[in-house]
Design an enzyme around this catalytic site. Structure first.
Site, PDB file in Angstrom:
ATOM      1  N   PRO A 201       0.828  -1.212   0.000  1.00 37.95           N
ATOM      2  CA  PRO A 201       0.000   0.000   0.000  1.00 37.95           C
ATOM      3  C   PRO A 201       0.863   1.262   0.000  1.00 37.95           C
ATOM      4  O   PRO A 201       1.901   1.325   0.650  1.00 37.95           O
ATOM      5  CB  PRO A 201      -0.796  -0.121   1.316  1.00 37.95           C
ATOM      6  N   LYS A 205       0.218   2.772  -7.010  1.00 39.63           N
ATOM      7  CA  LYS A 205      -0.409   1.974  -8.071  1.00 39.63           C
ATOM      8  C   LYS A 205      -1.551   2.738  -8.737  1.00 39.63           C
ATOM      9  O   LYS A 205      -1.652   2.778  -9.969  1.00 39.63           O
ATOM     10  CB  LYS A 205      -0.915   0.653  -7.479  1.00 39.63           C
ATOM     11  N   HIS A 422      17.172   1.822  30.007  1.00 43.95           N
ATOM     12  CA  HIS A 422      16.699   0.926  28.941  1.00 43.95           C
ATOM     13  C   HIS A 422      17.165   1.438  27.571  1.00 43.95           C
ATOM     14  O   HIS A 422      17.727   0.665  26.768  1.00 43.95           O
ATOM     15  CB  HIS A 422      15.164   0.860  29.000  1.00 43.95           C
ATOM     16  N   GLU A 423      16.942   2.720  27.290  1.00 43.06           N
ATOM     17  CA  GLU A 423      17.312   3.268  25.980  1.00 43.06           C
ATOM     18  C   GLU A 423      18.832   3.311  25.809  1.00 43.06           C
ATOM     19  O   GLU A 423      19.338   3.052  24.708  1.00 43.06           O
ATOM     20  CB  GLU A 423      16.722   4.669  25.799  1.00 43.06           C
TER      21      GLU A 423
END
Length: 629
Positions: A201, A205, A422-423
């Site tokens: 998508p 097209k 965490h990051e």
């Protein structure tokens, strides 16, 4: 603009209009030459002999004054009263008059207004509701709903389409055929009957089909596959017939069916639902029309779908849809060409490099790039800038990829500490592993629906293949956040749920599809395509399993072994750089965002990993049933 039929003027309309004008004129003349008098005055004038030429009706008496008071009003009219009552009232010397009945105009309106009310009720309420259910206009229920565009309506050409050069070359032949149909029969060749545009998508097209019509300068019929099917059996087939009849009348023409999978789904599948017979009849009629196509008629059928795997095989055979044109995601060169087309519509700053923007957007489709340019222009407008800068594009990419910033979503200090570590865990593992995509930005500002922070990596080039080493490194980077939490805190949090899901998908693909698990042999236990159609999306995997229980157990063990190895690698890298992890996380808590300069300073302090990058040992013993050594 749609093609409309010319309306012819009916001779009887003119006759009816003239009669109406004469009737109205007669009523006006009568009103100006007749004086209405009370019945008591009529009796008095009658006794005096002042009236003549009396005409007595059931309710009204008309006549002429012998000596009219006004020469312009010679006639009179009065409403009759019962003679007995009139005689008694006359003896009492009381002025009286009858009540007139409804006139001609009132009588006509009493019949016309209710009828007009029903007509308006039908036009504005009942008809739209019935039309929405496929019931409006019983005589036109089998008519095609295709929108018809003539040459002057299509202003899109191949110059407006970029990033799909191979597809344009394929379709250029269709344009040449529509312009010069006789040239193709010179050597006995025939033009293709149908061309199927296949791609994800947003790759353009529909735009490409409109560009073909714009280049060829012919009539363009556009319709969606879902508009053929209605609640009545046979309506879809009738609409297919009507569509192709209209196309032949307007030849040379292009018929474009968008979302062909709604019409051409494979017959005989499971869970087809209601209306199965109607869909099959519609598909059969489409197949029949394709077989009956006259290649010299100048009609070409274009269709688009992003799910070619569920189309009926009879639709894709040679002689029907002769060509399948892939409209894929653009590469860097294609993205640059698309950005230049959309960049002409906005005012760019002199220092903006669209080539750099194209390098930062791998995997973006044409629709994504158009949205990116629009978002960048909106951001520049919001800050009252005169031009769109490169920073606007950077923020627009973050907004599209990670979501909108949620600065009002307040986290408590402990949660912010977890998110920061965490990051930084993701970032340090990505910096330490050679060949990983470079880290561009780290932020602990919440974004989107559930993201409390993000680490942005951008590949330097488009990649179409990945080896086992790269996949293992990607899993290690994904698990770096969980590894950092396990090292710095006593407990792990739910923040790694999305990371675990992505890492598990990579590991399962390595085992089931890519044959990268030692001990399970070079066997593809799962294949691409068809899963959504067969029901996996609804939570039911209806695909038959082509291996035994022992092999299934071995697959689970192999997947778990790959994830454990990736987690151990990420944990070892972070353990080696534990002080840097803690220090960088605290700085991130203060700044909230790390840019390119901050990341370079951190990478300069990073110790290289001592972990081997060799593939893990065999995860499955050779004697495991189902394995192939």
């Amino acid at each position: 603009m749609d093609i409309k039929r010319e309306h012819q003027i009916n001779f009887w309309y003119i006759i009816a209009a003239l009669l109406g004008v004469m009737l109205i004129q007669g009523l006006l003349i009568q009103q100006t030459h007749v004086k209405t008098i009370p019945y008591s005055q009529f009796l008095e004038l009658l006794r005096q002999g002042q009236l003549t030429d009396l005409r007595i009706g059931a309710d009204e008496i008309t006549g002429t004054f012998k000596q009219p008071a006004d020469k312009n009003v010679p006639d009179f009219a009065t409403v009759r009263v019962d003679p007995t009552l009139a005689q008694g009232l006359a003896q009492e010397k009381v002025s009286f008059a009858g009540i007139p009945g409804p006139g001609l105009l009132q009588t006509v309106l009493s019949w016309l207004l209710p009828s007009l009310g029903f007509v308006l009720l039908w036009m504005f309420l009942v008809r739209p509701m019935a039309g929405g259910q496929g019931l409006g206009g019983m005589m036109s229920i089998g008519k095609s709903r295709a929108k018809i565009y003539v040459e002057k309506d299509i202003k899109i050409t191949f110059a407006d389409v970029a990033g799909v050069d191979e597809a344009k070359e394929e379709l250029q032949e269709v344009v040449d055929f529509l312009r010069n149909p006789g040239e193709y029969g010179r050597l006995g060749a025939r033009a293709p009957k149908g061309i199927l545009l296949v791609g994800p998508p947003g790759t353009g097209k529909t735009l490409l089909a409109r560009a073909v019509a714009g280049e060829a300068g012919v009539t363009f019929f556009s319709i969606s596959g879902s508009e053929f099917v209605e609640m009545f059996v046979g309506v879809g087939a009738a609409r297919v017939r009507d569509l192709f009849e209209q196309a032949r009348e307007h030849a040379p023409a292009i018929v474009f069916i968008d979302e062909l999978d709604a019409l051409g789904r494979a017959r005989g599948g499971v869970f087809t639902g209601g209306g199965h017979d109607e869909k099959e009849q519609t598909l059969n009629q489409l197949l029949s029309e394709l077989d009956g196509f006259d290649t010299s008629s100048g009609v070409v059928l274009l269709a688009a779908t992003n799910r070619p795997e569920i189309l009926d095989p009879a639709l894709l055979r040679a002689g029907r849809f002769d060509r399948q044109v892939l409209v894929d995601r653009p590469d860097k060169t294609g993205r640059l060409a698309i950005l230049r087309i959309h960049g002409r519509k906005v005012r760019l700053a002199p220092g903006v490099s669209l080539e750099q923007v194209a390098a930062m957007t791998p995997g973006f489709t044409g629709a994504d790039l158009a949205n990116l340019v629009n978002e960048a222009a909106l951001l520049a407008t919001r800050r009252k800038a005169a031009e769109v800068t490169l920073e606007d594009f950077n923020q627009a990419i973050e907004r599209i990829v990670a979501g909108l910033e949620k600065r009002h979503r307040l986290l408590n200090p402990h949660e912010r500490d977890i998110v920061a570590h965490h990051e930084m865990g993701h970032a340090l593992v990505a910096m330490a592993l050679p060949g990983s995509d470079p880290v561009q930005k780290i932020s602990i500002i919440p974004r989107g629906i559930a993201a409390l922070g993000y680490t942005m990596q951008r590949p330097l080039e488009d990649r179409y293949l990945m080896d086992r080493r790269e996949l293992r490194q990607r899993m290690a980077v994904l698990l770096g956040g969980r590894a950092a939490e396990s090292l710095m805190f006593d407990e792990v949090s739910t923040g790694a749920s999305d990371d675990l899901a992505k890492a598990t998908d990579i590991a399962r693909s390595m085992v089931l599809r890519f044959g990268m698990a030692d001990g399970l042999g070079l066997v593809a236990y799962d294949t691409e395509g068809g899963s959504l159609y067969l029901g996996e999306q609804a939570g039911m995997d209806l695909r038959p399993r082509r291996y035994g229980e022992h092999t299934a157990d071995a697959i689970d063990v192999a997947v778990r072994a790959l994830l454990d190895e990736a987690f151990a690698r990420a944990r070892a890298i972070l353990q080696q750089n534990l002080p840097l992890l803690d220090r960088s996380a605290k700085d991130l808590l203060t700044k909230e965002t790390f840019g390119a300069d901050d990341l370079k300073a951190i990478e300069a302090q990073l110790q290289p990993p001592t972990v081997s990058n060799a593939p893990p040992p065999a995860a499955i013993p050779a004697e495991t049933p189902g394995g192939a050594g």
